[in-house]
Design a protein around this motif. Structure first.
Motif, PDB file in Angstrom:
ATOM      1  N   LEU A  87     -14.520  15.076 -10.358  1.00  0.00           N
ATOM      2  CA  LEU A  87     -13.995  15.700  -9.075  1.00  0.00           C
ATOM      3  C   LEU A  87     -12.646  15.271  -8.885  1.00  0.00           C
ATOM      4  CD1 LEU A  87     -14.526  17.557  -6.645  1.00  0.00           C
ATOM      5  CD2 LEU A  87     -15.805  15.412  -5.676  1.00  0.00           C
ATOM      6  N   MET A 146      -7.935  16.361  -8.503  1.00  0.00           N
ATOM      7  CA  MET A 146      -7.405  16.687  -7.078  1.00  0.00           C
ATOM      8  C   MET A 146      -6.066  16.467  -6.860  1.00  0.00           C
ATOM      9  SD  MET A 146      -9.894  15.348  -4.389  1.00  0.00           S
ATOM     10  CE  MET A 146     -10.611  16.965  -4.290  1.00  0.00           C
ATOM     11  N   PRO A 178      -3.210  16.082  -3.415  1.00  0.00           N
ATOM     12  CA  PRO A 178      -2.698  15.033  -4.176  1.00  0.00           C
ATOM     13  C   PRO A 178      -3.842  14.143  -4.781  1.00  0.00           C
ATOM     14  CG  PRO A 178      -2.751  14.975  -1.534  1.00  0.00           C
ATOM     15  CD  PRO A 178      -3.047  16.471  -2.028  1.00  0.00           C
ATOM     16  N   THR A 191      -6.178  11.272  -6.039  1.00  0.00           N
ATOM     17  CA  THR A 191      -7.053  10.344  -5.496  1.00  0.00           C
ATOM     18  C   THR A 191      -6.599   8.742  -5.867  1.00  0.00           C
ATOM     19  OG1 THR A 191      -8.603  10.358  -7.144  1.00  0.00           O
ATOM     20  CG2 THR A 191      -8.979  11.665  -5.577  1.00  0.00           C
ATOM     21  N   PRO A 192      -6.444   8.012  -4.732  1.00  0.00           N
ATOM     22  CA  PRO A 192      -6.108   6.590  -5.183  1.00  0.00           C
ATOM     23  C   PRO A 192      -6.853   5.835  -6.015  1.00  0.00           C
ATOM     24  CG  PRO A 192      -6.822   6.934  -2.925  1.00  0.00           C
ATOM     25  CD  PRO A 192      -7.013   8.144  -3.279  1.00  0.00           C
ATOM     26  N   MET A 244      -8.902   2.837  -6.400  1.00  0.00           N
ATOM     27  CA  MET A 244      -9.372   1.599  -5.532  1.00  0.00           C
ATOM     28  C   MET A 244      -9.198   0.530  -6.216  1.00  0.00           C
ATOM     29  SD  MET A 244      -9.755   3.041  -2.530  1.00  0.00           S
ATOM     30  CE  MET A 244     -10.383   4.641  -2.039  1.00  0.00           C
ATOM     31  N   HIS A 252      -4.065  -1.871  -1.926  1.00  0.00           N
ATOM     32  CA  HIS A 252      -4.845  -1.592  -0.691  1.00  0.00           C
ATOM     33  C   HIS A 252      -4.676  -2.646   0.255  1.00  0.00           C
ATOM     34  CE1 HIS A 252      -6.495   2.209  -1.523  1.00  0.00           C
ATOM     35  NE2 HIS A 252      -6.921   1.817  -2.536  1.00  0.00           N
ATOM     36  N   ILE A 297      -9.777   5.720   7.781  1.00  0.00           N
ATOM     37  CA  ILE A 297      -9.950   6.759   6.716  1.00  0.00           C
ATOM     38  C   ILE A 297     -11.367   7.082   6.016  1.00  0.00           C
ATOM     39  CG2 ILE A 297      -9.483   7.056   4.225  1.00  0.00           C
ATOM     40  CD1 ILE A 297      -6.816   5.276   4.961  1.00  0.00           C
ATOM     41  N   VAL A 321      -8.924  12.142   5.392  1.00  0.00           N
ATOM     42  CA  VAL A 321      -7.555  12.373   5.406  1.00  0.00           C
ATOM     43  C   VAL A 321      -7.249  13.677   5.244  1.00  0.00           C
ATOM     44  CG1 VAL A 321      -5.429  11.592   3.891  1.00  0.00           C
ATOM     45  CG2 VAL A 321      -7.462   9.908   3.690  1.00  0.00           C
ATOM     46  N   THR A 365      -6.364  16.613   2.456  1.00  0.00           N
ATOM     47  CA  THR A 365      -6.432  16.067   1.059  1.00  0.00           C
ATOM     48  C   THR A 365      -7.912  16.442   0.735  1.00  0.00           C
ATOM     49  OG1 THR A 365      -7.340  13.928   1.627  1.00  0.00           O
ATOM     50  CG2 THR A 365      -4.769  14.138   1.470  1.00  0.00           C
ATOM     51  N   GLY A 366      -8.435  15.914  -0.359  1.00  0.00           N
ATOM     52  CA  GLY A 366      -9.808  16.337  -0.530  1.00  0.00           C
ATOM     53  C   GLY A 366     -10.731  15.103  -0.053  1.00  0.00           C
ATOM     54  N   PRO A 375     -12.997  13.413   2.506  1.00  0.00           N
ATOM     55  CA  PRO A 375     -13.928  13.929   3.260  1.00  0.00           C
ATOM     56  C   PRO A 375     -13.959  12.892   4.574  1.00  0.00           C
ATOM     57  CG  PRO A 375     -15.096  13.467   1.549  1.00  0.00           C
ATOM     58  CD  PRO A 375     -13.904  13.208   1.308  1.00  0.00           C
ATOM     59  N   PHE A 391     -16.755  10.626   6.414  1.00  0.00           N
ATOM     60  CA  PHE A 391     -18.058   9.981   6.054  1.00  0.00           C
ATOM     61  C   PHE A 391     -18.684   9.607   7.325  1.00  0.00           C
ATOM     62  CE2 PHE A 391     -16.220   9.723   1.675  1.00  0.00           C
ATOM     63  CZ  PHE A 391     -17.314  10.128   1.172  1.00  0.00           C
ATOM     64  N   LEU A 409     -18.262  -0.390   3.181  1.00  0.00           N
ATOM     65  CA  LEU A 409     -17.346   0.317   2.022  1.00  0.00           C
ATOM     66  C   LEU A 409     -16.002  -0.409   2.079  1.00  0.00           C
ATOM     67  CD1 LEU A 409     -18.274   3.934   2.258  1.00  0.00           C
ATOM     68  CD2 LEU A 409     -18.505   2.607   0.301  1.00  0.00           C
ATOM     69  N   ILE A 429     -14.368  -2.138  -0.952  1.00  0.00           N
ATOM     70  CA  ILE A 429     -13.064  -1.805  -1.764  1.00  0.00           C
ATOM     71  C   ILE A 429     -12.134  -3.042  -1.766  1.00  0.00           C
ATOM     72  CG2 ILE A 429     -10.992  -0.605  -0.965  1.00  0.00           C
ATOM     73  CD1 ILE A 429     -12.802   1.706   0.271  1.00  0.00           C
TER      74      ILE A 429
HETATM   75  C1  HEM Z   1      -6.802   4.583   1.222  1.00  0.00           C
HETATM   76  C2  HEM Z   1      -7.346   5.802   1.156  1.00  0.00           C
HETATM   77  C3  HEM Z   1      -8.465   6.197   0.920  1.00  0.00           C
HETATM   78  C4  HEM Z   1      -9.728   5.450   1.089  1.00  0.00           C
HETATM   79  C5  HEM Z   1      -9.927   4.102   1.818  1.00  0.00           C
HETATM   80  C6  HEM Z   1     -11.021   6.151   0.393  1.00  0.00           C
HETATM   81  C7  HEM Z   1     -12.251   5.807   0.494  1.00  0.00           C
HETATM   82  C8  HEM Z   1     -13.056   6.754   0.126  1.00  0.00           C
HETATM   83  C9  HEM Z   1     -14.774   6.216   0.074  1.00  0.00           C
HETATM   84  C10 HEM Z   1     -15.158   4.986   0.547  1.00  0.00           C
HETATM   85  C11 HEM Z   1     -15.213   7.350  -0.796  1.00  0.00           C
HETATM   86  C12 HEM Z   1     -16.886   7.193  -0.856  1.00  0.00           C
HETATM   87  C13 HEM Z   1     -17.243   6.693  -2.155  1.00  0.00           C
HETATM   88  C14 HEM Z   1     -18.512   6.997  -2.379  1.00  0.00           C
HETATM   89  O1  HEM Z   1     -19.513   7.248  -1.779  1.00  0.00           O
HETATM   90  O2  HEM Z   1     -18.776   6.985  -4.042  1.00  0.00           O
HETATM   91  C15 HEM Z   1     -14.344   8.209  -0.872  1.00  0.00           C
HETATM   92  C16 HEM Z   1     -14.678   9.580  -1.517  1.00  0.00           C
HETATM   93  C17 HEM Z   1     -13.751  10.404  -1.798  1.00  0.00           C
HETATM   94  N1  HEM Z   1     -12.469  10.508  -1.661  1.00  0.00           N
HETATM   95 FE1  HEM Z   1     -11.723   8.952  -0.728  1.00  0.00          FE
HETATM   96  N2  HEM Z   1     -10.344   7.470   0.021  1.00  0.00           N
HETATM   97  C18 HEM Z   1      -9.010   7.357   0.083  1.00  0.00           C
HETATM   98  C19 HEM Z   1      -8.125   8.418  -0.195  1.00  0.00           C
HETATM   99  C20 HEM Z   1      -8.403   9.652  -0.585  1.00  0.00           C
HETATM  100  C21 HEM Z   1      -7.670  10.705  -0.885  1.00  0.00           C
HETATM  101  C22 HEM Z   1      -5.998  10.504  -0.643  1.00  0.00           C
HETATM  102  C23 HEM Z   1      -8.240  11.787  -1.617  1.00  0.00           C
HETATM  103  C24 HEM Z   1      -7.809  13.021  -2.048  1.00  0.00           C
HETATM  104  C25 HEM Z   1      -6.688  13.226  -2.753  1.00  0.00           C
HETATM  105  C26 HEM Z   1      -9.489  11.196  -1.880  1.00  0.00           C
HETATM  106  C27 HEM Z   1     -10.892  12.150  -2.339  1.00  0.00           C
HETATM  107  C28 HEM Z   1     -11.946  11.418  -2.385  1.00  0.00           C
HETATM  108  C29 HEM Z   1     -13.142  12.536  -2.760  1.00  0.00           C
HETATM  109  C30 HEM Z   1     -12.935  13.608  -3.581  1.00  0.00           C
HETATM  110  C31 HEM Z   1     -14.270  11.700  -2.596  1.00  0.00           C
HETATM  111  C32 HEM Z   1     -15.749  12.170  -3.124  1.00  0.00           C
HETATM  112  C33 HEM Z   1     -16.215  12.791  -2.186  1.00  0.00           C
HETATM  113  C34 HEM Z   1     -17.560  13.127  -2.217  1.00  0.00           C
HETATM  114  O3  HEM Z   1     -18.516  12.557  -2.991  1.00  0.00           O
HETATM  115  O4  HEM Z   1     -18.442  14.143  -1.828  1.00  0.00           O
HETATM  116  N3  HEM Z   1      -9.818   9.953  -1.165  1.00  0.00           N
HETATM  117  N4  HEM Z   1     -13.168   7.898  -0.609  1.00  0.00           N
END
Ligand code: HEM
Length: 100
Positions: free
Chosen positions: A8, A12, A14, A16-17, A19, A24, A35, A40, A43-44, A46, A48, A62, A66
């Motif tokens: 997934l 994407m 933009p 995904t960062p 981690m 950070h 966030i 955000v 973007t993708g 979601p 939580f 979390l 991170i």
């Molecule tokens: C500093 C910025 C961000 C932080 C701290 C962050 C943090 C997280 C965290 C903690 C999760 C859950 C991971 C898990 O449960 O396994 C997640 C899931 C996700 N993030 Fe981010 N995220 C950031 C930015 C972004 C951006 C910019 C995008 C898209 C371009 C993005 C796309 C996603 C996607 C697609 C998921 C998975 C969703 C799912 O499993 O249903 N994230 N992020």
């Protein structure tokens, strides 16, 4: 890119960062928390959070997770990999390994 790429996340835009990078440290813990709770926009990423104390506790956990990622040891990484869901192929392989 040092982290594992999910099907997934790889697709994407933009992007995904990653981690595992220490960039950070530019964000304060409260920003990471916001966030995770709110997502955000455009973007993708979601949201939580649902505003409950329970989701806030999960989001803070979390944030700490991170923060720890850039210092992840090889042992911790392999422990986490054991917890990943397995594909049917990987199941067959691990069953064969246990039998031998
Ligand atoms: C500093 C910025 C961000 C932080 C701290 C962050 C943090 C997280 C965290 C903690 C999760 C859950 C991971 C898990 O449960 O396994 C997640 C899931 C996700 N993030 Fe981010 N995220 C950031 C930015 C972004 C951006 C910019 C995008 C898209 C371009 C993005 C796309 C996603 C996607 C697609 C998921 C998975 C969703 C799912 O499993 O249903 N994230 N992020």
């Amino acid at each position: 890119m040092t982290g594992r790429q999910s099907a997934l996340g790889r697709q994407m835009y933009p992007r995904t960062p990653d981690m595992t990078l220490s960039f950070h440290t530019v964000a304060v813990d409260g920003e990471l928390f916001a966030i995770i709770e709110n997502g955000v926009r455009l973007t993708g990423m979601p949201a939580f959070g649902d505003g409950s104390t329970e989701s806030a506790r999960g989001s803070w956990a979390l944030v700490h997770f991170i923060r720890h990622l850039p210092k992840l040891t090889a042992e911790e990484l392999s422990e986490m990999e054991q917890l990943n869901p397995k594909t049917p192929e990987e199941w067959k392989h691990s069953k064969r390994k246990r039998a031998s």
